[in-house]
Design an enzyme around this catalytic site. Structure first.
Site, PDB file in Angstrom:
ATOM      1  N   LYS A   1       0.853  -1.126  -0.044  1.00 22.42           N
ATOM      2  CA  LYS A   1      -0.161  -0.009  -0.035  1.00 22.42           C
ATOM      3  C   LYS A   1       0.883   1.288  -0.018  1.00 22.42           C
ATOM      4  O   LYS A   1       0.492   2.185   0.622  1.00 22.42           O
ATOM      5  CB  LYS A   1      -1.005   0.012   1.076  1.00 22.42           C
ATOM      6  CG  LYS A   1      -1.598  -1.161   1.451  1.00 22.42           C
ATOM      7  CD  LYS A   1      -2.356  -1.896  -0.050  1.00 22.42           C
ATOM      8  CE  LYS A   1      -3.182  -0.969  -0.586  1.00 22.42           C
ATOM      9  NZ  LYS A   1      -3.543  -1.858  -2.134  1.00 22.42           N
TER      10      LYS A   1
ATOM     11  N   HIS B   1       7.553  -7.636  -2.016  1.00 27.74           N
ATOM     12  CA  HIS B   1       7.390  -6.782  -0.513  1.00 27.74           C
ATOM     13  C   HIS B   1       8.474  -7.455   0.613  1.00 27.74           C
ATOM     14  O   HIS B   1       8.163  -7.152   1.989  1.00 27.74           O
ATOM     15  CB  HIS B   1       5.872  -7.231   0.201  1.00 27.74           C
ATOM     16  CG  HIS B   1       5.060  -6.456  -0.913  1.00 27.74           C
ATOM     17  ND1 HIS B   1       4.979  -5.083  -1.148  1.00 27.74           N
ATOM     18  CD2 HIS B   1       3.609  -6.813  -1.208  1.00 27.74           C
ATOM     19  CE1 HIS B   1       3.864  -4.873  -1.803  1.00 27.74           C
ATOM     20  NE2 HIS B   1       3.115  -6.022  -1.708  1.00 27.74           N
TER      21      HIS B   1
ATOM     22  N   ARG C   1       5.991   5.452   1.761  1.00 27.62           N
ATOM     23  CA  ARG C   1       4.946   6.246   1.696  1.00 27.62           C
ATOM     24  C   ARG C   1       4.785   6.666   3.196  1.00 27.62           C
ATOM     25  O   ARG C   1       5.020   5.753   4.177  1.00 27.62           O
ATOM     26  CB  ARG C   1       3.462   5.718   1.299  1.00 27.62           C
ATOM     27  CG  ARG C   1       2.255   6.604   1.252  1.00 27.62           C
ATOM     28  CD  ARG C   1       1.103   5.634   0.764  1.00 27.62           C
ATOM     29  NE  ARG C   1       0.071   6.536   0.500  1.00 27.62           N
ATOM     30  CZ  ARG C   1      -1.083   6.186  -0.145  1.00 27.62           C
ATOM     31  NH1 ARG C   1      -1.455   4.797  -0.102  1.00 27.62           N
ATOM     32  NH2 ARG C   1      -2.158   6.864   0.002  1.00 27.62           N
TER      33      ARG C   1
ATOM     34  N   SER D   1      -4.669   2.911   4.246  1.00 27.16           N
ATOM     35  CA  SER D   1      -4.808   2.469   2.911  1.00 27.16           C
ATOM     36  C   SER D   1      -4.815   0.693   3.092  1.00 27.16           C
ATOM     37  O   SER D   1      -5.616   0.062   2.416  1.00 27.16           O
ATOM     38  CB  SER D   1      -3.784   2.620   1.902  1.00 27.16           C
ATOM     39  OG  SER D   1      -3.661   2.068   0.595  1.00 27.16           O
TER      40      SER D   1
ATOM     41  N   TYR E   1       6.111   8.178  -2.178  1.00 28.15           N
ATOM     42  CA  TYR E   1       4.969   8.501  -2.773  1.00 28.15           C
ATOM     43  C   TYR E   1       4.697  10.000  -2.806  1.00 28.15           C
ATOM     44  O   TYR E   1       4.113  10.410  -3.712  1.00 28.15           O
ATOM     45  CB  TYR E   1       3.950   7.716  -1.762  1.00 28.15           C
ATOM     46  CG  TYR E   1       2.505   7.698  -2.220  1.00 28.15           C
ATOM     47  CD1 TYR E   1       2.072   6.934  -3.367  1.00 28.15           C
ATOM     48  CD2 TYR E   1       1.759   8.926  -1.989  1.00 28.15           C
ATOM     49  CE1 TYR E   1       0.795   6.709  -3.603  1.00 28.15           C
ATOM     50  CE2 TYR E   1       0.164   8.889  -2.364  1.00 28.15           C
ATOM     51  CZ  TYR E   1      -0.239   8.016  -3.119  1.00 28.15           C
ATOM     52  OH  TYR E   1      -1.509   8.042  -3.464  1.00 28.15           O
TER      53      TYR E   1
ATOM     54  N   ARG F   1      -8.170   3.364  -5.030  1.00 28.03           N
ATOM     55  CA  ARG F   1      -9.148   3.619  -3.953  1.00 28.03           C
ATOM     56  C   ARG F   1      -9.503   5.117  -4.046  1.00 28.03           C
ATOM     57  O   ARG F   1     -10.344   5.860  -4.332  1.00 28.03           O
ATOM     58  CB  ARG F   1      -8.894   3.125  -2.613  1.00 28.03           C
ATOM     59  CG  ARG F   1      -9.932   3.390  -1.456  1.00 28.03           C
ATOM     60  CD  ARG F   1      -9.443   2.843   0.021  1.00 28.03           C
ATOM     61  NE  ARG F   1      -8.131   3.712   0.473  1.00 28.03           N
ATOM     62  CZ  ARG F   1      -8.491   4.915   1.318  1.00 28.03           C
ATOM     63  NH1 ARG F   1      -9.648   5.191   1.436  1.00 28.03           N
ATOM     64  NH2 ARG F   1      -7.559   5.623   1.562  1.00 28.03           N
ATOM     65  N   LYS F   2      -8.317   5.770  -3.254  1.00 30.30           N
ATOM     66  CA  LYS F   2      -8.387   7.075  -3.346  1.00 30.30           C
ATOM     67  C   LYS F   2      -7.114   8.121  -3.805  1.00 30.30           C
ATOM     68  O   LYS F   2      -7.359   9.063  -4.547  1.00 30.30           O
ATOM     69  CB  LYS F   2      -8.798   7.706  -1.755  1.00 30.30           C
ATOM     70  CG  LYS F   2      -9.351   8.888  -1.377  1.00 30.30           C
ATOM     71  CD  LYS F   2      -9.739   9.180  -0.062  1.00 30.30           C
ATOM     72  CE  LYS F   2     -10.325  10.269   0.171  1.00 30.30           C
ATOM     73  NZ  LYS F   2     -10.515  10.259   1.638  1.00 30.30           N
ATOM     74  N   GLY F   3      -6.019   7.408  -3.521  1.00 34.02           N
ATOM     75  CA  GLY F   3      -4.852   8.172  -4.168  1.00 34.02           C
ATOM     76  C   GLY F   3      -4.431   9.459  -3.531  1.00 34.02           C
ATOM     77  O   GLY F   3      -3.927  10.100  -4.547  1.00 34.02           O
TER      78      GLY F   3
END
Ligand code: A3P
Length: 280
Positions: free
Chosen positions: A42, A89, A111, A119, A174, A240-242
């Site tokens: 995420k 990951h 991020r 997230s 990010y 989703r939203k970013g």
């Protein structure tokens, strides 16, 4: 429920990463021209992967994460004849040693862990491959304890940060991509030794915007099964939203204080923590 997760070397993995595969990673034969995309879940992995695959005009293959699948995975990767872009990951310590010995290029995307936690919370709620979560409050505690897939955000970050000065590893944020994507794309292309014109950079940025990537996925211009995250069964769950700062819509003031306490304690020896590009 319990069978969705198993532990390997102290880290929770989903059963989509088989123990046999995880055990055999140590013997995986890297190629000098492999490029690794590394992240805690995420953190913007799909976004970064979208950008990178657009940078090449030669044949490259974006694979699924190296830790995803069963024992046949390594064979499958061995068979690919084109250049491989390999997401993962994994903690630095679990990375197949040959990637390190051969000094393969690696890009680590970071991020703000508060936004990452939010997230991941939504992701847990929407994803049938992950355990059920009752509430944000419950997830918040699990995240801080590292009791989530891929383990502790802090341990993951710190294992990679130790290699901050390795020439073959590029660290990206990010938040920087949100602020000035063309600059980050330029940095990536220099790191990868690619020559990209400013026009092409503009074009790549346009095609990599949240709305473009989301609608490409909805139109199935990209295979919904092709995800670069070992936890995802459906690419449509990714977009989703970013945004930056969605944590402010979830954290209570008390949770925020608690998070910062843990952050300051865990990150006290971290050099990068002092100049993180996001406002914690
Ligand atoms: P949110 O849940 O906050 O929206 P990953 O790819 O590592 O699983 O990360 C997913 C997160 O990256 C999601 O965050 C997703 O919306 C965001 N993301 C994906 N593509 C993006 C883009 N083109 N621009 C900005 N954010 C993006």
């Amino acid at each position: 429920e319990a069978e969705l997760i198993h532990m390997f070397k102290g880290i929770p993995f989903t059963t989509r990463s088989s123990p046999e595969l995880l055990k055999s990673l140590d013997t995986f034969d890297a190629r000098e021209d492999d490029v690794l995309l590394v992240s805690y879940p995420k953190s913007g992995t799909h976004w970064l992967a979208g950008v990178i695959t657009k940078l090449y005009n030669t044949q490259v293959t974006l694979t699924s994460p190296i830790e995803f699948g069963d024992i046949s995975k390594l064979e499958e990767l061995n068979k690919l004849s084109s250049k491989r872009i390999i997401p993962t990951h994994l903690d630095y310590n679990m990375l197949p040693p040959k990637f390190k010995n051969k000094k393969c290029k690696m890009i680590y995307i970071i991020r703000n862990p508060k936004d990452t936690a939010v997230s991941m919370y939504h992701y847990y709620r929407d994803n049938p491959n992950l355990p059920t979560i009752d509430s944000w409050t419950a997830f918040f505690d699990l995240f801080l304890k590292g009791d989530v897939v891929c383990g502790s955000w802090f341990d993951h970050f710190l294992s990679w940060e130790e290699h901050e000065n390795d020439e073959n590893i590029l660290f990206l944020f990010y938040e920087d991509m949100k602020k000035d994507l063309p600059k980050v794309v330029k940095d990536i292309s220099l790191f990868l030794g690619l020559h990209i014109s400013d026009d092409d950079i503009q074009d790549i940025c346009k095609k990599s915007s949240f709305s473009e990537m989301k609608s490409d996925t909805e139109k199935e211009n990209s295979n919904p099964k092709h995800t670069v995250c070992a936890l995802t069964s459906n690419r449509k769950l990714i977009f989703r939203k970013g945004t930056v700062g969605d944590w402010k819509n979830h954290f209570t003031p008390k949770q925020n204080r608690r998070f910062e306490e843990v952050f300051n304690e865990k990150m006290k020896l971290s050099k990068m923590a002092k100049n993180l590009t996001y406002e914690l």
